[in-house]
Design a protein around this motif. Structure first.
Motif, PDB file in Angstrom:
ATOM      1  N   GLY A 131       0.673  -1.141   0.088  1.00 30.90           N
ATOM      2  CA  GLY A 131      -0.088  -0.055  -0.150  1.00 30.90           C
ATOM      3  C   GLY A 131       0.823   1.251   0.137  1.00 30.90           C
ATOM      4  N   CYS A 132       2.079   1.164   0.779  1.00 28.24           N
ATOM      5  CA  CYS A 132       2.713   2.306   0.908  1.00 28.24           C
ATOM      6  C   CYS A 132       3.263   2.818  -0.497  1.00 28.24           C
ATOM      7  N   ALA A 133       3.898   1.561  -1.133  1.00 29.22           N
ATOM      8  CA  ALA A 133       4.616   1.783  -2.560  1.00 29.22           C
ATOM      9  C   ALA A 133       3.460   2.233  -3.659  1.00 29.22           C
ATOM     10  N   SER A 134       2.232   1.769  -3.555  1.00 29.47           N
ATOM     11  CA  SER A 134       1.164   2.080  -4.500  1.00 29.47           C
ATOM     12  C   SER A 134       0.726   3.646  -3.997  1.00 29.47           C
ATOM     13  N   GLU A 135       0.581   4.014  -2.933  1.00 27.51           N
ATOM     14  CA  GLU A 135       0.379   5.506  -2.684  1.00 27.51           C
ATOM     15  C   GLU A 135       1.170   6.266  -3.366  1.00 27.51           C
ATOM     16  N   ILE A 136       2.410   5.912  -2.953  1.00 30.03           N
ATOM     17  CA  ILE A 136       3.670   7.173  -3.279  1.00 30.03           C
ATOM     18  C   ILE A 136       3.941   7.040  -4.763  1.00 30.03           C
ATOM     19  N   PHE A 137       4.061   5.745  -5.285  1.00 30.59           N
ATOM     20  CA  PHE A 137       4.605   5.793  -6.679  1.00 30.59           C
ATOM     21  C   PHE A 137       3.403   5.562  -7.666  1.00 30.59           C
ATOM     22  N   GLY A 138       2.207   5.074  -7.333  1.00 31.68           N
ATOM     23  CA  GLY A 138       1.077   4.469  -8.120  1.00 31.68           C
ATOM     24  C   GLY A 138      -0.064   5.710  -8.290  1.00 31.68           C
ATOM     25  N   SER A 195      28.068 -11.054   5.276  1.00 29.18           N
ATOM     26  CA  SER A 195      28.608 -10.350   4.395  1.00 29.18           C
ATOM     27  C   SER A 195      28.092  -9.003   4.080  1.00 29.18           C
ATOM     28  N   VAL A 196      26.818  -8.785   4.721  1.00 21.15           N
ATOM     29  CA  VAL A 196      25.988  -7.740   4.612  1.00 21.15           C
ATOM     30  C   VAL A 196      26.388  -6.493   5.743  1.00 21.15           C
ATOM     31  N   ARG A 197      26.569  -5.206   5.506  1.00 19.47           N
ATOM     32  CA  ARG A 197      26.729  -4.462   6.550  1.00 19.47           C
ATOM     33  C   ARG A 197      25.462  -3.856   6.940  1.00 19.47           C
ATOM     34  N   LEU A 198      24.698  -4.561   7.819  1.00 18.77           N
ATOM     35  CA  LEU A 198      23.580  -4.177   8.447  1.00 18.77           C
ATOM     36  C   LEU A 198      23.709  -3.150   9.421  1.00 18.77           C
ATOM     37  N   GLU A 199      22.646  -2.035   9.273  1.00 16.00           N
ATOM     38  CA  GLU A 199      22.415  -0.981  10.140  1.00 16.00           C
ATOM     39  C   GLU A 199      21.175  -1.128  10.719  1.00 16.00           C
ATOM     40  N   PRO A 200      21.000  -1.708  11.900  1.00 13.66           N
ATOM     41  CA  PRO A 200      19.724  -2.179  12.454  1.00 13.66           C
ATOM     42  C   PRO A 200      18.857  -0.977  13.255  1.00 13.66           C
ATOM     43  N   ASP A 201      19.468   0.096  13.445  1.00  8.03           N
ATOM     44  CA  ASP A 201      18.748   1.160  14.215  1.00  8.03           C
ATOM     45  C   ASP A 201      18.648   2.469  13.424  1.00  8.03           C
ATOM     46  N   VAL A 202      18.389   2.316  12.247  1.00  7.31           N
ATOM     47  CA  VAL A 202      17.867   3.411  11.401  1.00  7.31           C
ATOM     48  C   VAL A 202      16.727   3.295  10.736  1.00  7.31           C
ATOM     49  N   LEU A 203      16.146   4.438  10.271  1.00  6.95           N
ATOM     50  CA  LEU A 203      14.727   4.119   9.310  1.00  6.95           C
ATOM     51  C   LEU A 203      15.193   3.652   7.979  1.00  6.95           C
ATOM     52  N   GLY A 215      10.728  -0.882   7.687  1.00  6.19           N
ATOM     53  CA  GLY A 215       9.512  -1.524   7.854  1.00  6.19           C
ATOM     54  C   GLY A 215       8.601  -0.376   8.189  1.00  6.19           C
ATOM     55  N   SER A 216       7.090  -0.913   7.936  1.00  6.80           N
ATOM     56  CA  SER A 216       6.009   0.013   8.455  1.00  6.80           C
ATOM     57  C   SER A 216       6.146   1.001   8.051  1.00  6.80           C
ATOM     58  N   ALA A 217       6.346   2.244   8.933  1.00  3.48           N
ATOM     59  CA  ALA A 217       6.019   3.571   8.353  1.00  3.48           C
ATOM     60  C   ALA A 217       7.340   4.077   7.562  1.00  3.48           C
ATOM     61  N   ALA A 218       8.622   3.314   8.114  1.00  4.57           N
ATOM     62  CA  ALA A 218       9.789   3.653   7.463  1.00  4.57           C
ATOM     63  C   ALA A 218       9.675   3.496   5.765  1.00  4.57           C
ATOM     64  N   ALA A 219       8.690   2.646   5.272  1.00  5.34           N
ATOM     65  CA  ALA A 219       8.501   2.468   3.954  1.00  5.34           C
ATOM     66  C   ALA A 219       8.105   3.703   3.231  1.00  5.34           C
ATOM     67  N   LEU A 220       7.244   4.625   4.053  1.00  5.30           N
ATOM     68  CA  LEU A 220       6.953   6.087   3.629  1.00  5.30           C
ATOM     69  C   LEU A 220       8.283   6.986   3.738  1.00  5.30           C
ATOM     70  N   ASP A 221       8.805   6.925   4.491  1.00  2.16           N
ATOM     71  CA  ASP A 221      10.147   7.599   4.620  1.00  2.16           C
ATOM     72  C   ASP A 221      10.646   7.522   3.481  1.00  2.16           C
TER      73      ASP A 221
END
Length: 332
Positions: free
Chosen positions: A33-40, A153-161, A173-179
């Motif tokens: 839904g986030c992707a559809s709302e912003i880009f669609g 091997s992925v440089r994960l940054e788990p505490d950011v939006l 995830g969640s609202a961060a998809a809108l961000d």
């Protein structure tokens, strides 16, 4: 900072940029839904289409998460091969391998230079496809340990939006998809267009990707501790010499208390918030036709042209002059 906007590319002059969302079995409806709302959605108030938006799936019938509904009538996986931006599938069963056809579609898109977006657990899809090796990414905090164990091997940054690693961008995830979606609109079309889209969403126009995923919201004790009044006051005075101490005085709290409230309510610091608001204002002034960099710097509260150039390059990867060429009057 978690952004690397060096991948900013000129906007297409003819056909709109094509965004394709790859939906797979048990995908999350919210991120779709986030992707559809912003880009669609069509935006007639803008006078043009921002994107050519499509959905695709490896099956004619796709059962969404927990059987909420079944998606039908969308294109097959071949549509992923036409995407300028491909949004990869996300789903809650992160330990279940993605189907090979989906992973191969992601690899093909990456190989031909398409921009890839992973929303929430979409980072698992990108990592499983092998395109995140040695790259920076984020995912929802609750899956951080599982992600690190599977994809060291992925440089994960788990505490950011969200994280912008050039041609691959991931959101927590969640609202961060809108961000992240609004951030991409800002990269593609400038701050003014992104602000107009955000107003339609009734959502914050800009939250920096480096803000924390988890924002503490303690139960109120009867006192009004909302930052909204002081934020609104500051936004009307960005050209003034605002300081953290001055904001604290306006909020009738100590600077230390103000810092705590910014961290708890916005997940950032007062200075970082103030700088972000001033850069957003500078971007809008340039888009509206102000060509004198010194004037833009002064009216946005950034002081000098040198400071404006430094901060804009840091945040967008381009200079104010390049930003004007891309987003100034007469460029759309």
């Amino acid at each position: 900072m978690t952004q690397d906007s060096s991948h900013v590319t000129p906007e297409a002059e003819a056909d709109p940029h094509r965004v394709v969302v790859l939906v797979d079995e048990n995908s999350n409806p919210f991120e779709l839904g986030c992707a559809s709302e912003i880009f669609g959605l069509r935006r007639p108030e803008l006078g043009r289409d921002l994107y050519d938006f499509r959905l695709c799936s490896p099956e004619p019938l796709t059962r969404m998460r927990d059987g909420f509904f079944t998606l039908t009538g969308v294109a097959g996986l071949e549509a992923a091969d036409t995407a300028d931006t491909l949004i990869v599938p996300n789903r809650p069963d992160v330990d279940v391998p993605r189907r090979p056809a989906v992973l191969e579609a992601v690899r093909r898109a990456h190989a031909r230079g398409a921009r890839l977006l992973g929303l929430c657990s979409g980072a698992f899809t990108l990592a499983e496809a092998g395109v995140l090796d040695g790259r920076r990414a984020t995912a929802h905090w609750q899956w951080a340990d599982s992600f690190r164990a599977r994809f060291p091997s992925v440089r994960l940054e788990p505490d950011v939006l969200f994280v912008d690693d050039g041609d691959i961008l991931t959101a927590a995830g969640s609202a961060a998809a809108l961000d992240l979606g609004l951030y991409v609109v800002r990269l593609d079309h400038g701050a003014e267009i992104a602000n107009r889209v955000s107003r339609r969403l009734v959502f914050a126009a800009h939250r920096d990707g480096g803000q924390r995923q988890f924002v503490e919201r303690p139960m109120p004790d009867g006192r009004d501790e909302s930052l909204a009044p002081v934020l609104a006051w500051a936004q009307e005075r960005l050209d003034s010499p605002l300081t953290v101490s001055g904001l604290a005085v306006r909020a009738a709290v100590s600077p230390a208390t103000l810092h705590r409230r910014f961290q708890a309510q916005l997940g950032t610091t007062p200075l970082a918030w103030l700088t972000g608001e001033r850069l957003a204002l500078a971007s809008r002034l340039i888009e509206r036709g102000e060509s004198r960099i010194e004037v833009v710097a002064r009216r946005s509260g950034l002081g000098s042209a040198a400071n404006l150039r430094r901060l804009m390059r840091r945040e967008t990867g381009i200079t104010p002059s390049a930003y004007r060429r891309r987003f100034g009057p007469g460029t759309t």
